[in-house]
Design an enzyme around this catalytic site. Structure first.
Site, PDB file in Angstrom:
ATOM      1  N   LYS A  57      25.998 -19.352  -1.341  1.00  0.00           N
ATOM      2  CA  LYS A  57      25.771 -18.943   0.057  1.00  0.00           C
ATOM      3  C   LYS A  57      26.160 -17.503   0.370  1.00  0.00           C
ATOM      4  O   LYS A  57      26.388 -17.150   1.527  1.00  0.00           O
ATOM      5  CB  LYS A  57      26.469 -19.880   1.066  1.00  0.00           C
ATOM      6  CG  LYS A  57      26.205 -21.338   0.864  1.00  0.00           C
ATOM      7  CD  LYS A  57      24.783 -21.666   0.534  1.00  0.00           C
ATOM      8  CE  LYS A  57      23.845 -21.570   1.707  1.00  0.00           C
ATOM      9  NZ  LYS A  57      22.442 -21.863   1.246  1.00  0.00           N
ATOM     10  N   HIS A 115      26.124 -19.711 -10.383  1.00  0.00           N
ATOM     11  CA  HIS A 115      27.252 -19.731  -9.448  1.00  0.00           C
ATOM     12  C   HIS A 115      28.567 -19.990 -10.195  1.00  0.00           C
ATOM     13  O   HIS A 115      29.612 -20.129  -9.572  1.00  0.00           O
ATOM     14  CB  HIS A 115      27.098 -20.855  -8.424  1.00  0.00           C
ATOM     15  CG  HIS A 115      25.946 -20.701  -7.477  1.00  0.00           C
ATOM     16  ND1 HIS A 115      25.686 -19.535  -6.817  1.00  0.00           N
ATOM     17  CD2 HIS A 115      25.008 -21.590  -7.061  1.00  0.00           C
ATOM     18  CE1 HIS A 115      24.613 -19.710  -6.029  1.00  0.00           C
ATOM     19  NE2 HIS A 115      24.190 -20.946  -6.170  1.00  0.00           N
ATOM     20  N   SER A 145      28.237 -20.728   6.204  1.00  0.00           N
ATOM     21  CA  SER A 145      26.953 -20.988   5.553  1.00  0.00           C
ATOM     22  C   SER A 145      27.060 -22.157   4.562  1.00  0.00           C
ATOM     23  O   SER A 145      26.166 -23.003   4.470  1.00  0.00           O
ATOM     24  CB  SER A 145      26.485 -19.708   4.839  1.00  0.00           C
ATOM     25  OG  SER A 145      25.191 -19.868   4.350  1.00  0.00           O
TER      26      SER A 145
END
Ligand code: A3P
Length: 308
Positions: A57, A115, A145
């Site tokens: 995010k 990630h 987010s």
């Protein structure tokens, strides 16, 4: 952390489909195969790979679209037929987007994203074999987010806990992909060790001056473009355009039911400072106390607000 001692954590971990740990890092197992994760350390890196590393995010999709267009020389039509997940391939997502075999058979130059924290990326990448772009976003907006993302994502269990509990989980570093600060610091330290191989870009810089940042990314990846081409990418990558672009906004996906966008959209607000609509004064103070001294120590400036 001990699940028994922390009720909020226990409830959260139980809500994550097929939760797994990779060297201590909490991951969902809905899209990631343990079989794939075990092979990541020795995954072969190519010197002309471009790797995008982010905490979830922080502007991953945005930077993916920029990178994809840079390597297509700003030709919007050339990229418009494939969804972003087929143009920038995610390392740890086994299904439905691919797996390591697919990544290996992709011609150079490959655009790849992950990630994973720095401790879990492929060893050769940590040694500086390929270029890494790391995107960082201020932790308050990042948390907001991630909260909405949790609510809409099936693979994160369509989070139904409260915002207050989520803030606690973020502050303690208990969420999927681990502590935000350790993630950022890990890549920041890697940058100090191999400065030529790592570019730090912030969500806020992209937001404030997208055109300048696209130029900086072009220079870093060694793919110069004309002013005209950069202008085209800048216009195409505005939030308004990306929100309506099915190839990036997750409305078109190879499998159904990954997202429940009746609650919130993947392309949600796209602004700096939405944290002000979510955080209480106390929560904001807690984040400042946890993160600010460490960020100052690192020398990493973080922007929380913007006037426009
Ligand atoms: P918000 O939830 O704050 O709106 P990621 O791709 O890493 O999952 O990050 C998603 C976040 O980036 C979302 O933030 C999304 O709206 C925002 N985003 C995506 N494209 C953007 C753009 N072109 N401009 C601004 N924000 C963008």
């Amino acid at each position: 952390p001990n699940l028994k001692n922390d009720e909020i954590l226990a409830k959260y971990v139980l809500s994550i489909p097929k939760a797994i740990r990779m060297n201590g890092l909490l991951l969902q197992g809905y899209l990631a195969y343990p079989k794939v994760l075990r092979r990541i350390e020795n995954f072969e890196i190519r010197t002309d790979d471009i790797w995008l590393c982010t905490y979830p995010k922080s502007g991953t999709t945005w930077t993916e679209e920029i990178l994809s267009l840079i390597f297509a020389n700003g030709d919007i039509d050339a990229v418009s037929k494939k969804i972003i997940a087929e143009r920038v391939l995610h390392l740890e997502i086994g299904k439905p987007f691919g797996h390591l075999k697919w990544l290996r058979s992709t011609p150079s130059p490959r655009l790849l994203a992950t990630h994973l924290n720095v401790e879990n990326i492929p060893g050769q990448l940590r040694q500086g074999k390929a270029k890494i772009i790391y995107v960082v976003r201020n932790p308050k907006d990042n948390a907001v987010s991630y909260y909405h993302h949790h609510r809409i994502s099936t693979f994160l269990g369509n989070y139904s806990g409260s915002w207050d509990e989520f803030v606690d989980l973020f502050a303690k570093g208990y969420l999927v992909y681990g502590p935000w600060l350790d993630h950022v610091r890990g890549f920041w330290e890697l940058k100090q060790r191999i400065p030529d191989s790592v570019l730090f870009v912030s969500y806020e810089e992209l937001k404030v001056d997208l055109k300048r940042m696209i130029g900086i990314i072009c220079d870093f990846v060694g793919h110069p473009l004309t002013e005209n081409q950069i202008d085209r990418i800048t216009s195409h990558c505005s939030f308004e355009k990306m929100r309506n672009n099915k190839m990036v906004n997750r409305e078109e996906l190879p499998v159904a039911d990954l997202f429940d966008m009746s609650k919130s959209k993947f392309m949600r607000k796209g602004i700096i400072g939405d944290w002000r609509n979510h955080f209480t004064a106390e929560q904001s103070k807690r984040f400042d106390e946890i993160f600010q001294p460490e960020l100052v120590k690192m020398g990493l400036p973080i922007v929380y607000d913007h006037d426009t």
